[in-house]
Write an enzyme that holds these catalytic residues in place. Structure first.
Site: not given
Ligand code: NDP
Length: 236
Positions: A13, A142, A146
């Site tokens: 997602r 966090y 990062k």
């Molecule tokens: P989401 O929470 O929408 O998605 C996170 C994704 O990471 C999901 O696919 C989730 O899987 C997966 N995930 C979480 N924990 C694990 C784990 N232990 N093992 C495998 N997969 C895991 O996050 P975003 O799309 O918003 O974020 C994506 C990346 O971008 C992240 O690293 C986040 O820190 C970074 N980011 C996001 C920002 C934002 O504002 N959204 C800003 C800056 C950075 P599952 O669906 O199973 O939970």
């Protein structure tokens, strides 16, 4: 490198799924990992929790069997456990570092091993955050995870550049996904007021930068941190 084998770790997602869809539209063979729920439709998907070493090994092996060793690995899995330091339990700290940083170590190690064996270079892309550079109250765990990714990615850039493997970081600002849907309007307005472009990002805007840094056109870029943050962390 059209028709490359691409793996998006944490691609079920949000930003990861958008990256996967854009790269698949461009003709790459794209696999994603998902941790919970049902995988998205139309992409080869493998269940993987990056906190479990065997899961990482199994996921990479399954992707290799399906579409060959990954030429491009996007390390996107991430979690937040926001709270102020004095309320932060060891578990909040450890769980965040375990997923965001140690999980990246596991995936990168497995990815590089296969890239070296395949002898055709490769692309590692780590998804960090603007918060790594400027910090954020309530996000010390966090931000540390990062920021750690940046030193990690740059070290790999030096270790494996000679083998044609680039290692870069994309650092998004606040982006509209499930991760940010939990923020209240007041917090969101406060954050947006500090963004020069006065809005949050859409996942497709982060995906564009990821696609670029994973492309042939970025062959001479390694160890870079590419901000896609509306200017919020400029100068850092
Ligand atoms: P989401 O929470 O929408 O998605 C996170 C994704 O990471 C999901 O696919 C989730 O899987 C997966 N995930 C979480 N924990 C694990 C784990 N232990 N093992 C495998 N997969 C895991 O996050 P975003 O799309 O918003 O974020 C994506 C990346 O971008 C992240 O690293 C986040 O820190 C970074 N980011 C996001 C920002 C934002 O504002 N959204 C800003 C800056 C950075 P599952 O669906 O199973 O939970």
């Amino acid at each position: 490198m059209s028709g490359r084998s691409v793996l998006v770790v944490g691609g079920s997602r949000g930003i990861g799924l958008e990256v996967a869809r854009q790269m698949a539209e461009e003709g790459d063979r794209v696999a994603i990992t998902y941790r919970s729920g049902e995988p998205p439709f139309g992409l080869f998907a493998v269940r993987c929790d990056v906190t479990v070493p065997d899961d990482v090994e199994r996921a990479f092996a399954a992707v290799e069997a399906e579409q060959g060793p990954a030429d491009v690995v996007i390390i996107n899995a991430g979690v937040t456990r926001d709270c102020l330091l004095l309320r932060m339990a060891e578990e909040d700290w450890a769980a965040t570092l375990e997923t965001n940083l140690t999980g990246a170590y596991r995936c990168a190690k497995r990815a590089v091993r296969a890239m070296l064996r395949a002898r055709r270079g490769g692309r590692l892309v780590f998804i960090s955050s603007a918060v790594a550079m400027v910090g954020e109250a309530g996000q010390s765990n966090y931000a540390a995870s990062k920021a750690g990714l940046i030193g990690f990615a740059r070290s790999l850039a030096r270790e494996y550049g000679g083998k044609g493997i680039t290692s870069n970081v994309v650092a998004p600002g606040l982006t509209e996904t499930d991760m940010t849907a939990v923020l209240g309007k007041e917090r969101l307005d406060h954050i947006i007021a500090q963004v020069p472009l006065r809005r949050i990002a859409q996942p497709r805007e982060i995906a564009s930068a990821v696609r670029f840094v994973a492309s042939d056109d970025a062959a001479y870029i390694t160890g870079a941190v590419i901000p896609v943050d509306g200017g919020v962390a400029m100068g850092h």
